[in-house]
Design an enzyme around this catalytic site. Structure first.
Site, mmCIF file in Angstrom:
data_model
loop_
_atom_site.group_PDB
_atom_site.id
_atom_site.type_symbol
_atom_site.label_atom_id
_atom_site.label_comp_id
_atom_site.label_asym_id
_atom_site.label_seq_id
_atom_site.Cartn_x
_atom_site.Cartn_y
_atom_site.Cartn_z
ATOM 1 N N LYS A 50 -10.671 25.300 47.514
ATOM 2 C CA LYS A 50 -9.434 24.828 48.148
ATOM 3 C C LYS A 50 -8.230 25.251 47.313
ATOM 4 O O LYS A 50 -7.899 26.425 47.323
ATOM 5 C CB LYS A 50 -9.567 23.346 48.414
ATOM 6 C CG LYS A 50 -10.520 23.188 49.607
ATOM 7 C CD LYS A 50 -11.106 21.886 49.873
ATOM 8 C CE LYS A 50 -12.093 22.092 51.033
ATOM 9 N NZ LYS A 50 -13.083 21.039 51.127
ATOM 10 N N GLU A 67 -13.987 9.649 47.573
ATOM 11 C CA GLU A 67 -13.139 10.834 47.376
ATOM 12 C C GLU A 67 -11.804 10.398 46.810
ATOM 13 O O GLU A 67 -11.357 9.298 47.098
ATOM 14 C CB GLU A 67 -12.894 11.531 48.729
ATOM 15 C CG GLU A 67 -14.130 12.134 49.293
ATOM 16 C CD GLU A 67 -13.923 12.732 50.688
ATOM 17 O OE1 GLU A 67 -12.791 13.097 51.033
ATOM 18 O OE2 GLU A 67 -14.909 12.822 51.418
ATOM 19 N N ASN A 113 -6.720 25.062 53.326
ATOM 20 C CA ASN A 113 -6.703 24.204 52.143
ATOM 21 C C ASN A 113 -6.310 25.007 50.901
ATOM 22 O O ASN A 113 -6.566 24.589 49.779
ATOM 23 C CB ASN A 113 -8.083 23.580 51.921
ATOM 24 C CG ASN A 113 -8.541 22.809 53.138
ATOM 25 O OD1 ASN A 113 -7.814 21.984 53.664
ATOM 26 N ND2 ASN A 113 -9.760 23.088 53.603
ATOM 27 N N HIS A 164 -9.774 17.619 47.393
ATOM 28 C CA HIS A 164 -8.393 17.824 47.859
ATOM 29 C C HIS A 164 -7.364 17.327 46.861
ATOM 30 O O HIS A 164 -6.172 17.267 47.168
ATOM 31 C CB HIS A 164 -8.187 17.151 49.214
ATOM 32 C CG HIS A 164 -9.028 17.765 50.281
ATOM 33 N ND1 HIS A 164 -8.645 18.901 50.977
ATOM 34 C CD2 HIS A 164 -10.256 17.442 50.732
ATOM 35 C CE1 HIS A 164 -9.598 19.222 51.821
ATOM 36 N NE2 HIS A 164 -10.593 18.363 51.697
ATOM 37 N N ASP A 172 -15.297 12.643 44.447
ATOM 38 C CA ASP A 172 -15.120 14.002 44.953
ATOM 39 C C ASP A 172 -13.625 14.321 44.969
ATOM 40 O O ASP A 172 -12.872 13.751 45.751
ATOM 41 C CB ASP A 172 -15.730 14.102 46.354
ATOM 42 C CG ASP A 172 -15.629 15.502 46.944
ATOM 43 O OD1 ASP A 172 -14.921 16.347 46.363
ATOM 44 O OD2 ASP A 172 -16.255 15.745 47.992
ATOM 45 N N HIS A 209 -16.745 12.791 53.039
ATOM 46 C CA HIS A 209 -17.100 14.099 53.587
ATOM 47 C C HIS A 209 -18.601 14.184 53.897
ATOM 48 O O HIS A 209 -19.428 13.557 53.231
ATOM 49 C CB HIS A 209 -16.743 15.155 52.532
ATOM 50 C CG HIS A 209 -16.823 16.565 53.007
ATOM 51 N ND1 HIS A 209 -17.913 17.362 52.739
ATOM 52 C CD2 HIS A 209 -15.959 17.324 53.717
ATOM 53 C CE1 HIS A 209 -17.711 18.560 53.252
ATOM 54 N NE2 HIS A 209 -16.528 18.565 53.853
ATOM 55 N N SER A 267 -10.270 13.911 53.134
ATOM 56 C CA SER A 267 -9.988 15.245 53.650
ATOM 57 C C SER A 267 -9.323 15.259 55.022
ATOM 58 O O SER A 267 -8.570 16.176 55.321
ATOM 59 C CB SER A 267 -11.272 16.068 53.697
ATOM 60 O OG SER A 267 -12.254 15.420 54.470
HETATM 61 C C1 PLP Z 1 -14.474 21.015 51.549
HETATM 62 C C2 PLP Z 1 -15.083 19.803 50.971
HETATM 63 C C3 PLP Z 1 -16.330 19.845 50.366
HETATM 64 C C4 PLP Z 1 -17.190 21.077 50.392
HETATM 65 O O1 PLP Z 1 -16.710 22.047 49.552
HETATM 66 P P1 PLP Z 1 -17.050 23.600 49.868
HETATM 67 O O2 PLP Z 1 -16.782 24.274 48.587
HETATM 68 O O3 PLP Z 1 -16.143 24.012 50.964
HETATM 69 O O4 PLP Z 1 -18.484 23.649 50.269
HETATM 70 C C5 PLP Z 1 -16.804 18.705 49.778
HETATM 71 N N1 PLP Z 1 -16.095 17.551 49.789
HETATM 72 C C6 PLP Z 1 -14.901 17.471 50.391
HETATM 73 C C7 PLP Z 1 -14.163 16.188 50.395
HETATM 74 C C8 PLP Z 1 -14.364 18.582 51.010
HETATM 75 O O5 PLP Z 1 -13.203 18.492 51.648
#
Ligand code: PLP
Length: 400
Positions: free
Chosen positions: A240, A177, A45, A209, A206, A131, A181
């Site tokens: 990411k 989101e 990512n 991505h 969230d 997620h 993801s």
């Molecule tokens: C990767 C991810 C997380 C967690 O983030 P980290 O910093 O890796 O713990 C949370 N939400 C989504 C949608 C993700 O893809």
């Protein structure tokens, strides 16, 4: 007890659902070394290729020289160093919110934030494809949890009506989101904002991505759609596109003060290492600069390449119904750097990933419970650091 877990592991193996760690003996990048072999990496990512960027490395090294490696305590005790506050100021400025708060991971941000926002008798309405961190945060809060079908605005509306009737005067939190993801598609943010306003609900988005990928200077989907002030809780991760690690929440000053007082994953955890924080600060500075914007546009060039090549090979490689759904999927995900090739069967997805590995490509097979049973897939991610011939050769390998 040993026997119990051994039997359960056998059960996982029998269903092709067992998982194993793979050792990388190189830095993250478009090429990685695994087991002495160089593989072209379509699994990370690290969308902007920052994980091993010299600007971030230099910032981390300088921070180690000044602050050492450990923060030594939680943020509220004595772990708040200048770099933590500098990062939070930079995040708020970049995201154009009043304030920001950092967590040691995105997972910790979700787990600490949702239970600070809602509690028993409040209601959380969560998209089906959210997620695990968001689902876990919602469960931990003790609030009433309802999951709505993926991006289904009408169902969400009927859940909202139900929640207002059933739990009058209680808080309702909608969680989704901006870019999903494992599917790479986007949330219908404008419609969600209208709904949350008309029902007086809170909206948590969230952007894991989306930041670094979508919107001016990679500020995410809320910024791209000019809805920055309508999303109450903007979550994201530094792990990411920003190439480091850690999670964040951006929002009003009141929200951030509340989280400092109530988010248990923030309060009861040692502050992130100053080196990581300094690297993240350099990443935010890069994204906000014209060089960063150039890098983001370069990523979009690669996304368009990947999409066109995958579309052309999917129309040859897959047959009938499977081909049509594959093409539909690829068409719907043109808005992110994530390309799912839905295979269905778990073992078939593993076999495809293994064949690609033999051909020199690292592409992960994603299976239940990360995605639904029977919707196993190859998850291809493209980054700004990929060369065009690397993308072309992957598509050739898939075509074969
Ligand atoms: C990767 C991810 C997380 C967690 O983030 P980290 O910093 O890796 O713990 C949370 N939400 C989504 C949608 C993700 O893809």
């Amino acid at each position: 007890m040993e026997k119990l877990f051994a039997e359960e592991l056998d059960g996982l193996r029998a269903r092709s659902l067992d998982r194993h760690l793979r050792e990388l003996s190189s830095a993250q990048g478009p090429e990685v070394e695994i087991g002495g072999r160089q593989l072209i990496n379509f699994s990370s990512n690290d969308y902007l290729g920052l994980a091993n960027d010299s600007r971030l490395r230099d910032a981390a090294i300088a921070a180690i020289a000044e602050f050492g490696v450990g923060a030594g305590a939680s943020r509220l005790i004595s772990g708040t160093q200048s770099s933590h506050l500098a990062l939070e100021r930079a995040l708020a400025k970049w995201k154009r919110t009043e304030a920001a708060l950092c967590f040691s991971s995105g997972y910790a941000a979700a787990l600490g934030t949702i239970p600070a926002l809602v509690t028993k008798k409040d209601v959380v309405l969560l998209d089906k494809l959210c997620h695990a961190s968001l689902l876990d945060g919602a469960k931990l809060s003790g609030a009433v949890l309802r999951v709505f079908p993926h991006n289904h605005v009408a169902k969400l509306e009927s859940h909202l009506r139900w929640a207002r009737r059933q739990y009058p005067g209680k808080r309702i939190l909608i969680v989704t989101e901006s870019v999903f993801s494992m599917d790479g598609d986007r949330a219908p943010l404008r419609e969600l904002v209208e709904l949350k306003k008309s029902f007086g609900a809170l909206l948590m988005l969230d952007e894991a991505h989306a930041i670094g990928v979508i919107g001016p200077n990679g500020r995410g989907l809320a910024a791209a759609e000019n809805l920055n002030n309508d999303v109450d809780v903007q979550m994201g991760t530094l792990s990411k596109a920003l190439g480091t690690s850690g999670g964040y929440i951006c929002g009003s000053r009141t929200l951030i003060e509340w989280l400092i007082n109530r988010a248990r994953s923030f309060i009861y955890s040692t502050a992130p290492s100053p080196a990581v924080v300094a690297a993240a600060l350099a990443a935010v500075g890069f994204l906000a600069s014209s060089k960063g914007e150039e890098r983001r546009l370069l990523l979009w060039e690669k996304i368009r390449w990947m999409r066109e090549l995958l579309l052309s090979c999917a129309s040859e490689r897959f047959q009938d119904a499977s081909r049509n759904s594959q093409l539909a999927t690829l068409n719907s995900v043109s808005g992110s750097a994530i390309f799912p090739l839905i295979v269905g069967d778990e073992q078939a997805a593993l076999n495809l990933a293994s064949t690609l590995r033999d051909e020199g490509f690292l592409v992960p097979a994603i299976r239940y419970p990360t995605v639904g049973k029977g919707s196993a897939r190859l998850r291809i991610t493209v980054t700004a650091a990929h060369q065009e011939d690397q993308i072309r050769s992957l598509c050739e390998a898939i075509r074969k």
